[in-house]
Design a protein around this motif. Sequence first.
Motif, mmCIF file in Angstrom:
data_model
loop_
_atom_site.group_PDB
_atom_site.id
_atom_site.type_symbol
_atom_site.label_atom_id
_atom_site.label_comp_id
_atom_site.label_asym_id
_atom_site.label_seq_id
_atom_site.Cartn_x
_atom_site.Cartn_y
_atom_site.Cartn_z
ATOM 1 N N GLU A 427 10.950 17.546 -23.306
ATOM 2 C CA GLU A 427 9.575 18.043 -23.396
ATOM 3 C C GLU A 427 8.947 17.624 -24.727
ATOM 4 O O GLU A 427 7.737 17.715 -24.890
ATOM 5 C CB GLU A 427 9.538 19.562 -23.202
ATOM 6 N N TYR A 428 9.761 17.176 -25.660
ATOM 7 C CA TYR A 428 9.237 16.720 -26.953
ATOM 8 C C TYR A 428 8.987 15.212 -26.980
ATOM 9 O O TYR A 428 8.689 14.633 -28.026
ATOM 10 C CB TYR A 428 10.204 17.091 -28.082
ATOM 11 N N ALA A 429 9.133 14.548 -25.820
ATOM 12 C CA ALA A 429 9.012 13.082 -25.774
ATOM 13 C C ALA A 429 7.676 12.609 -26.351
ATOM 14 O O ALA A 429 7.634 11.652 -27.132
ATOM 15 C CB ALA A 429 9.180 12.585 -24.343
ATOM 16 N N GLY A 430 6.581 13.282 -25.974
ATOM 17 C CA GLY A 430 5.257 12.848 -26.443
ATOM 18 C C GLY A 430 5.164 12.866 -27.952
ATOM 19 O O GLY A 430 4.708 11.909 -28.583
ATOM 20 N N LYS A 431 5.619 13.960 -28.540
ATOM 21 C CA LYS A 431 5.593 14.110 -29.997
ATOM 22 C C LYS A 431 6.433 13.020 -30.670
ATOM 23 O O LYS A 431 5.999 12.386 -31.640
ATOM 24 C CB LYS A 431 6.137 15.504 -30.339
ATOM 25 N N ILE A 432 7.616 12.773 -30.115
ATOM 26 C CA ILE A 432 8.521 11.800 -30.746
ATOM 27 C C ILE A 432 7.947 10.387 -30.637
ATOM 28 O O ILE A 432 7.964 9.611 -31.595
ATOM 29 C CB ILE A 432 9.931 11.898 -30.117
ATOM 30 N N ASN A 450 0.040 18.174 -9.060
ATOM 31 C CA ASN A 450 -1.352 18.264 -8.639
ATOM 32 C C ASN A 450 -2.232 17.710 -9.750
ATOM 33 O O ASN A 450 -2.358 18.313 -10.809
ATOM 34 C CB ASN A 450 -1.681 19.738 -8.364
ATOM 35 N N ALA A 451 -2.856 16.547 -9.489
ATOM 36 C CA ALA A 451 -3.653 15.898 -10.534
ATOM 37 C C ALA A 451 -4.812 16.753 -11.012
ATOM 38 O O ALA A 451 -5.346 16.527 -12.098
ATOM 39 C CB ALA A 451 -4.175 14.561 -10.026
ATOM 40 N N GLN A 452 -5.185 17.743 -10.234
ATOM 41 C CA GLN A 452 -6.232 18.678 -10.677
ATOM 42 C C GLN A 452 -5.871 19.216 -12.065
ATOM 43 O O GLN A 452 -6.745 19.455 -12.884
ATOM 44 C CB GLN A 452 -6.319 19.833 -9.665
ATOM 45 N N HIS A 453 -4.571 19.400 -12.293
ATOM 46 C CA HIS A 453 -4.145 20.031 -13.532
ATOM 47 C C HIS A 453 -3.462 19.058 -14.485
ATOM 48 O O HIS A 453 -2.616 19.449 -15.273
ATOM 49 C CB HIS A 453 -3.231 21.213 -13.216
ATOM 50 N N VAL A 454 -3.842 17.790 -14.444
ATOM 51 C CA VAL A 454 -3.197 16.839 -15.343
ATOM 52 C C VAL A 454 -3.493 17.208 -16.801
ATOM 53 O O VAL A 454 -2.673 16.973 -17.698
ATOM 54 C CB VAL A 454 -3.594 15.385 -15.006
ATOM 55 N N VAL A 455 -4.625 17.861 -17.038
ATOM 56 C CA VAL A 455 -4.923 18.274 -18.407
ATOM 57 C C VAL A 455 -3.936 19.358 -18.886
ATOM 58 O O VAL A 455 -3.656 19.471 -20.076
ATOM 59 C CB VAL A 455 -6.403 18.721 -18.535
ATOM 60 N N PHE A 456 -3.332 20.117 -17.960
ATOM 61 C CA PHE A 456 -2.297 21.093 -18.356
ATOM 62 C C PHE A 456 -1.076 20.369 -18.928
ATOM 63 O O PHE A 456 -0.371 20.915 -19.775
ATOM 64 C CB PHE A 456 -1.798 21.923 -17.163
ATOM 65 N N GLU A 457 -0.825 19.158 -18.415
ATOM 66 C CA GLU A 457 0.302 18.394 -18.952
ATOM 67 C C GLU A 457 0.058 18.078 -20.427
ATOM 68 O O GLU A 457 0.950 18.200 -21.260
ATOM 69 C CB GLU A 457 0.499 17.097 -18.151
ATOM 70 N N ALA A 458 -1.178 17.665 -20.714
ATOM 71 C CA ALA A 458 -1.531 17.374 -22.111
ATOM 72 C C ALA A 458 -1.469 18.653 -22.946
ATOM 73 O O ALA A 458 -1.035 18.638 -24.098
ATOM 74 C CB ALA A 458 -2.920 16.752 -22.180
ATOM 75 N N ALA A 459 -1.888 19.762 -22.342
ATOM 76 C CA ALA A 459 -1.872 21.037 -23.073
ATOM 77 C C ALA A 459 -0.431 21.423 -23.402
ATOM 78 O O ALA A 459 -0.127 21.860 -24.521
ATOM 79 C CB ALA A 459 -2.546 22.121 -22.235
ATOM 80 N N LYS A 460 0.464 21.246 -22.439
ATOM 81 C CA LYS A 460 1.871 21.570 -22.706
ATOM 82 C C LYS A 460 2.419 20.649 -23.793
ATOM 83 O O LYS A 460 3.158 21.090 -24.681
ATOM 84 C CB LYS A 460 2.698 21.443 -21.420
ATOM 85 N N ALA A 461 2.046 19.363 -23.726
ATOM 86 C CA ALA A 461 2.519 18.420 -24.744
ATOM 87 C C ALA A 461 2.062 18.864 -26.127
ATOM 88 O O ALA A 461 2.817 18.783 -27.102
ATOM 89 C CB ALA A 461 2.009 17.016 -24.431
ATOM 90 N N PHE A 462 0.828 19.365 -26.211
ATOM 91 C CA PHE A 462 0.328 19.916 -27.488
ATOM 92 C C PHE A 462 1.217 21.085 -27.912
ATOM 93 O O PHE A 462 1.642 21.174 -29.068
ATOM 94 C CB PHE A 462 -1.133 20.347 -27.304
ATOM 95 N N GLY A 463 1.542 21.935 -26.953
ATOM 96 C CA GLY A 463 2.428 23.063 -27.260
ATOM 97 C C GLY A 463 3.793 22.601 -27.751
ATOM 98 O O GLY A 463 4.446 23.278 -28.539
ATOM 99 N N TYR A 464 4.234 21.446 -27.279
ATOM 100 C CA TYR A 464 5.535 20.905 -27.693
ATOM 101 C C TYR A 464 5.395 19.975 -28.898
ATOM 102 O O TYR A 464 6.249 19.130 -29.141
ATOM 103 C CB TYR A 464 6.199 20.160 -26.538
#
Length: 943
Positions: A427-432, A450-464
Amino acid sequence: MESEKGELPPYSAVERPQWRQRRHFRRSRGMRFLALACLGFIVYAQWRQISSPKVGSKNAAALSVEKLEADLATCSRLRAKPQDPIGLGRERNARYIDGHKPTLIKNATVWVGEPVQGTSADDAHAGKGYSWINADVYLEYGLIQTVGKDIDSAFLSPDVLVWDAKGRQLTSGIIDMHSHSGVDSLPQLVGNEDTNEMSSDITPYVRSIDGINPLDHQIQVIKSGGVTTSLVLPGSGNNIGGEAFVIKHAVGKSDGRNETSATDMLADPDRNWRYMKMACGENAKRVYGKVGEHGPVSRLGESWEFRHAFETAANLIQAQDDWCDQAAAIGVDNMASYLPQELKWESLSAALRGQVHINTHCYTIPDLEAFVDHTNEFKFPIRAFHHAHQTYLVPEILKRAWGDSPPASALFADNMWYKAESYVGSEYAGKILWENGLTPIYVSDNPVLNAQHVVFEAAKAFGYGLPYHAALASVTTAPAERLGLGQRLGKVKPGFDADVVVWDSDPLSIGATPVQVWIDGTAQFDDPVELVKPFTGPLDASGDPVNANENFVEVSDVIFTGVAKSFASEGLSAQSNDNLTVAITNGKISCVGTCSHEIQVTSNSGGRIIHLKNGHLAKSFVAFGSLIGLNAIDAEKDTDNGASTENFSRGVDGLRLDTKKLHYAHIYGVTRAISAPKFTGGATHFGTSVGFKTGALHTLQEGAIFADDVAVHYTLDDTSKRAGGSVSAALGSLRHKLLKAVEANDTASDPFSEEAFLRRVVTGHLPLSLTVHSADGIAGALKLKKLVEEAGKSEITLVIIGGAESYLLADELAAAKVGVVLAPLLSYRNSWDERRALTGAPLTNGTAVDKLIDAGVVTAIGLEEDWLVRDMAILAGIAYTNGGGRLTEKEALDLVGGNVYKILGIKAPEPAEDFVVFEGNPLEIGAHIRAVGSSSKSVTILE
Ligand SMILES: *[C@@H]1O[C@H](CO)[C@@H](O)[C@H](O)[C@H]1NC(C)=O
Ligand SMILES: *[C@@H]1O[C@H](CO)[C@@H](O)[C@H](O)[C@H]1NC(C)=O
Ligand SMILES: *[C@@H]1O[C@H](CO)[C@@H](O)[C@H](O)[C@H]1NC(C)=O
Ligand SMILES: *[C@@H]1O[C@H](CO)[C@@H](O)[C@H](O)[C@H]1NC(C)=O
Ligand SMILES: *[C@@H]1O[C@H](CO)[C@@H](O)[C@H](O)[C@H]1NC(C)=O
């Protein structure tokens, strides 16, 4: 290269006899077709004679001079080097449809998408110069014209539409660089499945646009999440999957378009760039290779398939270039042959000529390394590795790829473990990746997510730990740049396409939902549902530093100070105070409050005291209905308990503990799981579920199993026909068994038989759990419950897992006291049985969870897939944030804890023994777990 209008395709002469053999036309129809074709050819030839004076003239080698000249013209097209198309400098967007009025969006808080001018590259990388600014945004002719403070509408066109953003946040439209929307329409039906052309492993010659179905409702659902642009890729079943196309999510007249057509959806109607999908790894060898017939059956074979294809395309390029050079030198009329052309290799040779942006699905180090090797052998760049799970481990391999810039990594935030090649991920891949100067991009692979929530993926990456600006870039500017559309998409600046979203909350906050979406300057929702949310404004972008090392230790005693809220202090004397102390002794919470005595004792003994800034104490979570404990890698049989449609079995007999999934469950606060054997595959159930501790080493460890048989599970959804032949047979068979159980005795010879467990169901001693999505399937379950209760004169406990359409029966479920475990929380109509699921604002007023809660149904959140163990708190956070005040924070957390026990009628663990300590609010992005207690003598501390 597109063939010119009217030109006969160069392959027609070769292909015609073949298709006659292959296709079994009825003779009469075939003859009619042939006659028509001949007639057509005569008309065509006559027309050519009239329209072109040169027709018929031949050169010395008896070749058509006209065709030779056309071939020469083709030479310059073959050698053209596309550039990123301009943004600024256009008078109008080529997609603009006449008649749409200009729009002025007033008082928005705008994310431009780039740092202020003069910011150095290093500072920009570090996020300096980026900020939210207050501005108005003026859209006209499908373009962003002006972004500035207090634009005076007196100077604008008199028909301007003025829209008040009321200070809310505005970004450019979200871009999903990996989607199958349109080619894999939802709900999934065999007849609509057009993702992969599986006739051959190497199909560079097929095109996703030929299968894009503009009527796929999911295209609208995706847009409702603020996604305006998607790269529609062919699937990853074959090594070279074919050409991909970038579409915008505006379809037909109701969305302000000319017509309902895929061509009308193209993001760049001029098609400056072309796109292609390739895929390495497991899929091609598993799906395509046939031992003894054709490859690939191994990664070795795949590399050969790639190299052979690239060689063929390179040879075609060489032959064409030689021809073109010679024609230029000696005059085309003197050529002794036509330009070599082969449609089958046209797109791949265009790719090697640098006209096609290549996107390759590769997960593992060997896949990445082999493909990077191909890029250097055949000298072509790669825009992004998709899935790219292991790229974070090998930045240097990516930097070795051919070309000016290393490929980006198109990722999920935390979806993994579903097959061997996705077993290693972070889950830390983006940061690394970001810290190594590489580019993470978050994608949906819709309908995988669900691509509707692809921005949630970015939000989680921010959280990580991915910096805020990089997380927003990962779904806006970064994919725009990789698509070669960086001057048109992804930023809110003059000259960019007028695709903008106004959000109800920070786009990287939990549950962020668009209030309105514009595509090419046209508002997309006539009557958008707006959620009731407090206005909060931008998040604190600084985020807390995140340690990706995941160091954890077991200690028996520890003290946390600075705990702002406790959701778990029943029976513990907590004062309301924003600086609570939580003392843990022998793995148990011994005090919540000021705890001066405990602090004193711990200080004196040199024990650990951890100071939190915004601590939160919650009860631990429970995973109900997943496969954790029964499976380690979803697609790997050897790691799996297996599935049976025939043999009823007990989850407790198949448990295999101490897996990666269980380890993550534990450190993400899911200390307990209740898992049943599979019926046919993931998210289907058959047998009894076992309740166990996720942190246990083996099943004999003290307290590892808290309940041998929690519930009796059957599956009544669409997959139920795989056993009994039909859905009706499945329900009928269960009814028969239950009625037999009513008649039976309590003294079965085998107390662990299906009959014995059903006897416990009909006498009200064990819950009956039915996995079913459709409203009528649930109605059938409710009728069954009533029938059996009347026959047996005893109440039974019924639980529904799945429940996408359960909201349609919310009152009936409440009246029958049946609990629902939503799995997934937010259905997006993936299967036919889910087709009436509510997808949420701005399209629908609420989702199933809201309707069920309003009706008084005890509701919980289940896991449709095991990787969600990391996201239980986040899912509760979505229900809380988007619940319009229906739920308190504590009630939201009960969706992934207390309510599961309540629905099943079993005892929940003591909060003092099973608990989680967070830095941050668990219902928000960016909370980090610091301690997990799980009814043992020690507590797990995360550094
Ligand atoms: C829309 O259709 C009209 C004709 O009906 C055509 O003139 C115009 O070019 C089309 N616009 C786009 C952007 O396709
Ligand atoms: C902009 O919106 C904010 C938040 O709603 C509000 O406080 C402010 O008064 C608005 N400004 C203008 C100029 O309307
Ligand atoms: C949504 O539904 C709620 C009731 O659950 C109602 O109060 C509200 O007015 C509805 N909102 C819209 C926009 O229809
Ligand atoms: C919170 O309480 C602890 C223990 O009493 C104390 O050490 C700490 O300084 C307090 N923190 C704040 C911010 O008041
Ligand atoms: C139940 O037990 C009785 C007496 O022991 C026996 O006669 C009867 O056949 C049993 N019924 C079933 C359905 O097994």
